[in-house]
Design an enzyme around this catalytic site. Structure first.
Site, PDB file in Angstrom:
ATOM      1  CB  THR A 125      94.818  27.922  -2.644  1.00  0.00           C
ATOM      2  OG1 THR A 125      94.200  26.952  -3.484  1.00  0.00           O
ATOM      3  CG2 THR A 125      96.319  27.790  -2.798  1.00  0.00           C
ATOM      4  CG  ASP A 126      91.427  23.637  -2.616  1.00  0.00           C
ATOM      5  OD1 ASP A 126      92.051  24.358  -3.424  1.00  0.00           O
ATOM      6  OD2 ASP A 126      90.326  23.103  -2.887  1.00  0.00           O
ATOM      7  CD  GLU A 127      95.026  25.081  -7.368  1.00  0.00           C
ATOM      8  OE1 GLU A 127      96.157  25.000  -7.862  1.00  0.00           O
ATOM      9  OE2 GLU A 127      94.043  25.535  -7.968  1.00  0.00           O
ATOM     10  CE1 TYR A 153      97.787  30.658  -6.895  1.00  0.00           C
ATOM     11  CE2 TYR A 153      96.812  28.468  -6.987  1.00  0.00           C
ATOM     12  CZ  TYR A 153      96.805  29.762  -6.500  1.00  0.00           C
ATOM     13  OH  TYR A 153      95.838  30.152  -5.603  1.00  0.00           O
ATOM     14  CE  LYS A 157      97.957  31.604  -2.310  1.00  0.00           C
ATOM     15  NZ  LYS A 157      97.692  33.038  -1.992  1.00  0.00           N
TER      16      LYS A 157
HETATM   17  P1  NAD Z   1      92.775  37.490  -8.713  1.00  0.00           P
HETATM   18  O1  NAD Z   1      93.831  37.051  -9.673  1.00  0.00           O
HETATM   19  O2  NAD Z   1      91.396  37.746  -9.211  1.00  0.00           O
HETATM   20  O3  NAD Z   1      93.248  38.830  -7.988  1.00  0.00           O
HETATM   21  C1  NAD Z   1      94.561  39.026  -7.537  1.00  0.00           C
HETATM   22  C2  NAD Z   1      94.723  40.511  -7.215  1.00  0.00           C
HETATM   23  O4  NAD Z   1      96.039  40.696  -6.676  1.00  0.00           O
HETATM   24  C3  NAD Z   1      94.606  41.420  -8.447  1.00  0.00           C
HETATM   25  O5  NAD Z   1      93.833  42.558  -8.134  1.00  0.00           O
HETATM   26  C4  NAD Z   1      96.055  41.838  -8.722  1.00  0.00           C
HETATM   27  O6  NAD Z   1      96.175  43.107  -9.329  1.00  0.00           O
HETATM   28  C5  NAD Z   1      96.631  41.810  -7.314  1.00  0.00           C
HETATM   29  N1  NAD Z   1      98.089  41.614  -7.316  1.00  0.00           N
HETATM   30  C6  NAD Z   1      98.802  40.690  -8.017  1.00  0.00           C
HETATM   31  N2  NAD Z   1     100.117  40.846  -7.768  1.00  0.00           N
HETATM   32  C7  NAD Z   1     100.239  41.871  -6.880  1.00  0.00           C
HETATM   33  C8  NAD Z   1     101.336  42.493  -6.243  1.00  0.00           C
HETATM   34  N3  NAD Z   1     102.594  42.092  -6.465  1.00  0.00           N
HETATM   35  N4  NAD Z   1     101.100  43.519  -5.373  1.00  0.00           N
HETATM   36  C9  NAD Z   1      99.833  43.934  -5.147  1.00  0.00           C
HETATM   37  N5  NAD Z   1      98.752  43.403  -5.748  1.00  0.00           N
HETATM   38  C10 NAD Z   1      98.954  42.370  -6.603  1.00  0.00           C
HETATM   39  O7  NAD Z   1      92.785  36.406  -7.557  1.00  0.00           O
HETATM   40  P2  NAD Z   1      91.581  35.835  -6.678  1.00  0.00           P
HETATM   41  O8  NAD Z   1      90.959  34.700  -7.392  1.00  0.00           O
HETATM   42  O9  NAD Z   1      90.765  36.949  -6.174  1.00  0.00           O
HETATM   43  O10 NAD Z   1      92.413  35.204  -5.463  1.00  0.00           O
HETATM   44  C11 NAD Z   1      92.759  35.987  -4.336  1.00  0.00           C
HETATM   45  C12 NAD Z   1      93.550  35.142  -3.372  1.00  0.00           C
HETATM   46  O11 NAD Z   1      92.780  34.019  -2.975  1.00  0.00           O
HETATM   47  C13 NAD Z   1      94.840  34.592  -3.956  1.00  0.00           C
HETATM   48  O12 NAD Z   1      95.828  34.650  -2.961  1.00  0.00           O
HETATM   49  C14 NAD Z   1      94.509  33.140  -4.289  1.00  0.00           C
HETATM   50  O13 NAD Z   1      95.651  32.335  -4.183  1.00  0.00           O
HETATM   51  C15 NAD Z   1      93.490  32.815  -3.214  1.00  0.00           C
HETATM   52  N6  NAD Z   1      92.475  31.809  -3.546  1.00  0.00           N
HETATM   53  C16 NAD Z   1      91.735  31.923  -4.686  1.00  0.00           C
HETATM   54  C17 NAD Z   1      90.723  30.983  -4.942  1.00  0.00           C
HETATM   55  C18 NAD Z   1      89.865  31.064  -6.190  1.00  0.00           C
HETATM   56  O14 NAD Z   1      89.102  30.151  -6.450  1.00  0.00           O
HETATM   57  N7  NAD Z   1      89.917  32.125  -6.971  1.00  0.00           N
HETATM   58  C19 NAD Z   1      90.481  29.944  -4.023  1.00  0.00           C
HETATM   59  C20 NAD Z   1      91.281  29.865  -2.861  1.00  0.00           C
HETATM   60  C21 NAD Z   1      92.253  30.816  -2.635  1.00  0.00           C
HETATM   61  O1  DAU Z   2      91.174  25.441  -5.532  1.00  0.00           O
HETATM   62  C1  DAU Z   2      91.460  26.792  -5.393  1.00  0.00           C
HETATM   63  C2  DAU Z   2      92.066  27.332  -6.659  1.00  0.00           C
HETATM   64  O2  DAU Z   2      91.022  27.390  -7.616  1.00  0.00           O
HETATM   65  C3  DAU Z   2      92.709  28.704  -6.467  1.00  0.00           C
HETATM   66  O3  DAU Z   2      93.804  28.572  -5.610  1.00  0.00           O
HETATM   67  C4  DAU Z   2      93.165  29.288  -7.808  1.00  0.00           C
HETATM   68  O4  DAU Z   2      93.641  30.603  -7.628  1.00  0.00           O
HETATM   69  C5  DAU Z   2      91.983  29.309  -8.747  1.00  0.00           C
HETATM   70  O5  DAU Z   2      92.386  29.781 -10.017  1.00  0.00           O
HETATM   71  C6  DAU Z   2      91.374  27.906  -8.876  1.00  0.00           C
HETATM   72  O6  DAU Z   2      92.299  27.020  -9.554  1.00  0.00           O
HETATM   73  P1  DAU Z   2      91.814  25.956 -10.661  1.00  0.00           P
HETATM   74  O7  DAU Z   2      92.962  25.608 -11.509  1.00  0.00           O
HETATM   75  O8  DAU Z   2      91.040  24.851 -10.039  1.00  0.00           O
HETATM   76  O9  DAU Z   2      90.743  26.905 -11.450  1.00  0.00           O
HETATM   77  P2  DAU Z   2      90.463  27.129 -13.007  1.00  0.00           P
HETATM   78  O10 DAU Z   2      89.232  27.970 -13.085  1.00  0.00           O
HETATM   79  O11 DAU Z   2      91.671  27.570 -13.749  1.00  0.00           O
HETATM   80  O12 DAU Z   2      90.104  25.666 -13.516  1.00  0.00           O
HETATM   81  C7  DAU Z   2      89.063  24.899 -12.921  1.00  0.00           C
HETATM   82  C8  DAU Z   2      89.035  23.547 -13.620  1.00  0.00           C
HETATM   83  O13 DAU Z   2      88.581  23.733 -14.972  1.00  0.00           O
HETATM   84  C9  DAU Z   2      90.385  22.883 -13.733  1.00  0.00           C
HETATM   85  O14 DAU Z   2      90.225  21.475 -13.562  1.00  0.00           O
HETATM   86  C10 DAU Z   2      90.852  23.187 -15.151  1.00  0.00           C
HETATM   87  C11 DAU Z   2      89.545  23.263 -15.916  1.00  0.00           C
HETATM   88  N1  DAU Z   2      89.527  24.198 -17.063  1.00  0.00           N
HETATM   89  C12 DAU Z   2      89.907  25.491 -16.850  1.00  0.00           C
HETATM   90  C13 DAU Z   2      89.912  26.411 -17.864  1.00  0.00           C
HETATM   91  C14 DAU Z   2      90.354  27.830 -17.625  1.00  0.00           C
HETATM   92  C15 DAU Z   2      89.086  23.787 -18.307  1.00  0.00           C
HETATM   93  O15 DAU Z   2      88.703  22.621 -18.501  1.00  0.00           O
HETATM   94  N2  DAU Z   2      89.082  24.699 -19.325  1.00  0.00           N
HETATM   95  C16 DAU Z   2      89.494  25.984 -19.173  1.00  0.00           C
HETATM   96  O16 DAU Z   2      89.499  26.757 -20.173  1.00  0.00           O
END
Ligand code: NAD
Ligand code: DAU
Length: 339
Positions: A125-127, A153, A157
């Site tokens: 992730t970019d985080e 988190y 990562k």
């Molecule tokens: P998500 O939370 O929707 O899904 C995570 C999945 O992993 C779920 O199906 C969960 O059951 C499974 N999981 C959790 N713990 C596990 C374990 N111990 N063993 C096997 N399976 C397990 O997450 P997402 O948003 O789809 O993100 C997927 C990946 O992409 C993550 O690694 C996250 O860090 C990365 N990522 C997410 C975003 C985003 O915006 N959502 C952006 C950049 C990177």
């Molecule tokens: O940048 C990549 C990341 O993006 C991934 O690595 C993470 O897995 C993914 O969850 C996401 O992280 P963020 O923290 O950016 O996403 P989130 O949707 O939780 O929040 C987006 C923005 O919105 C953040 O600035 C917090 C704000 N927010 C979020 C929630 C849930 C609110 O203002 N209100 C809310 O209720």
């Protein structure tokens, strides 16, 4: 080609599996997922009987059974999406983040080493780069930006990323890492900003915006992320890191207002609540490397992607209604009541 996709019952992993099965009908896709609160087997229901697809309910930290799965499936490539992914939950309790995100990554890579130096891709992730100031729009995350994390988190990562680089250098494991910005699209769990706001809007519930809503995220449609990972596992240079993002920065409040207006609701639903602890100000990816080296470019414009996403949530209530009527409500109460 046999591809193991971990975390494939989650948001991005499931979209990636659909992408693979459609684009490569000759591949076998093996999904490994623990089915935590974020994993949803109903997402995968349409492909459960596909002969090229197999599902294992399995924790990536469970070394013995992960090794057994490798012995049965002989993967050529492992793509690791499995993670605890929600920043707010990591602030409540970091421990499971360290377990899954760091230990789980090492178990998968140990299996890759043991069964023939298997190609491993880490979805990061970019985080891991921390945040950028709001008043410096000229700054972007490149692959050379130092790791500088803010939340449990992102720290977990980053720990996983460092291990991946160590396994490459020390053991010569053929690895790559992608670091993507915020994704949006179908099948995203309702705890995340965009689905939470769509669903609350549809239910005429308050829209909880953290702080002043001025934090900036760089949004990418999930299919574009899947296509980037597809390119990396097929053409990426071993040992490399690739940033993925579509130059689509928006403040949270602009996103929320856009959703409210698209759904024809009142902006009076917007409620400013206590800010997230350690809240990252701005994420912004420079995707020059993946564009120049692999020819990746984002294809879905935000205005189209957000419409498709809103339509998906409107047309798939049977996917999200069981979620918001179950255990998720306890989480919601804990996180948002009296915030
Ligand atoms: P998500 O939370 O929707 O899904 C995570 C999945 O992993 C779920 O199906 C969960 O059951 C499974 N999981 C959790 N713990 C596990 C374990 N111990 N063993 C096997 N399976 C397990 O997450 P997402 O948003 O789809 O993100 C997927 C990946 O992409 C993550 O690694 C996250 O860090 C990365 N990522 C997410 C975003 C985003 O915006 N959502 C952006 C950049 C990177
Ligand atoms: O940048 C990549 C990341 O993006 C991934 O690595 C993470 O897995 C993914 O969850 C996401 O992280 P963020 O923290 O950016 O996403 P989130 O949707 O939780 O929040 C987006 C923005 O919105 C953040 O600035 C917090 C704000 N927010 C979020 C929630 C849930 C609110 O203002 N209100 C809310 O209720």
């Amino acid at each position: 080609m046999n591809i193991v996709v971990t975390g494939g019952a989650g948001f991005i992993g499931s979209n990636f599996i659909f992408h693979l099965l459609k684009k490569y009908p000759e591949y076998r896709v093996i999904c490994v997922d623990k089915l935590t609160y974020a994993g949803n087997l109903s997402t995968l229901a349409p492909i459960m009987n596909n002969p090229n697809f197999k599902f294992y309910k399995l924790d990536i930290c469970d070394r013995e059974n992960i090794y057994k799965m490798f012995e049965e499936e002989h993967p050529d490539v492992v793509v690791n999406f499995a993670a605890e992914s929600h920043v707010d939950r990591s602030i409540e309790d970091p421990s499971i983040f360290l377990q899954t995100n760091i230990i789980g990554t090492s178990v998968l890579m140990d299996a890759c080493r043991k069964y023939g130096n298997i190609r491993y891709h880490q979805v990061s992730t970019d985080e891991v780069y921390g945040d950028l100031p709001l008043d410096r729009p000229d700054l972007f995350f490149t692959e050379e930006t130092p790791i500088h994390t803010s939340s449990p988190y992102s720290s977990s990562k980053a720990g996983a990323d460092l291990l991946v680089q160590a396994y490459h250098r020390t053991f010569n494991l053929p690895t790559t890492i992608s670091r993507c910005s915020n994704n949006y699209g179908p099948y995203q769990f309702p705890e995340k900003l965009i689905p939470l706001m769509i669903i609350n809007c549809l239910n005429n519930k308050p829209l909880p915006v953290y702080g002043k809503g001025l934090n900036v995220r760089d949004w990418l449609y999930v299919e574009d992320h899947c296509k980037a990972i597809d390119l990396i596992i097929h053409k990426g240079k071993i040992g490399e890191i690739y940033n993925v993002g579509g130059h689509n920065e928006m403040t949270n409040i602009d996103i929320v207002k856009l959703i409210v207006n698209k759904l024809g609701k009142s902006e009076d639903l917007i409620t400013y609540v206590t800010d997230r602890k350690g809240h990252d100000l701005r994420y912004a990816i420079d995707p020059t490397k993946i564009s120049n080296e692999l020819g990746w470019l984002p294809e879905t414009k935000f205005k189209d992607g957000i419409e498709k996403t809103i339509d998906w949530y409107l047309n798939n209530k049977d996917w999200w209604e069981p979620i918001i009527s179950g255990e998720y409500m306890n989480y919601y109460e804990k996180m948002y009541s009296n915030r």
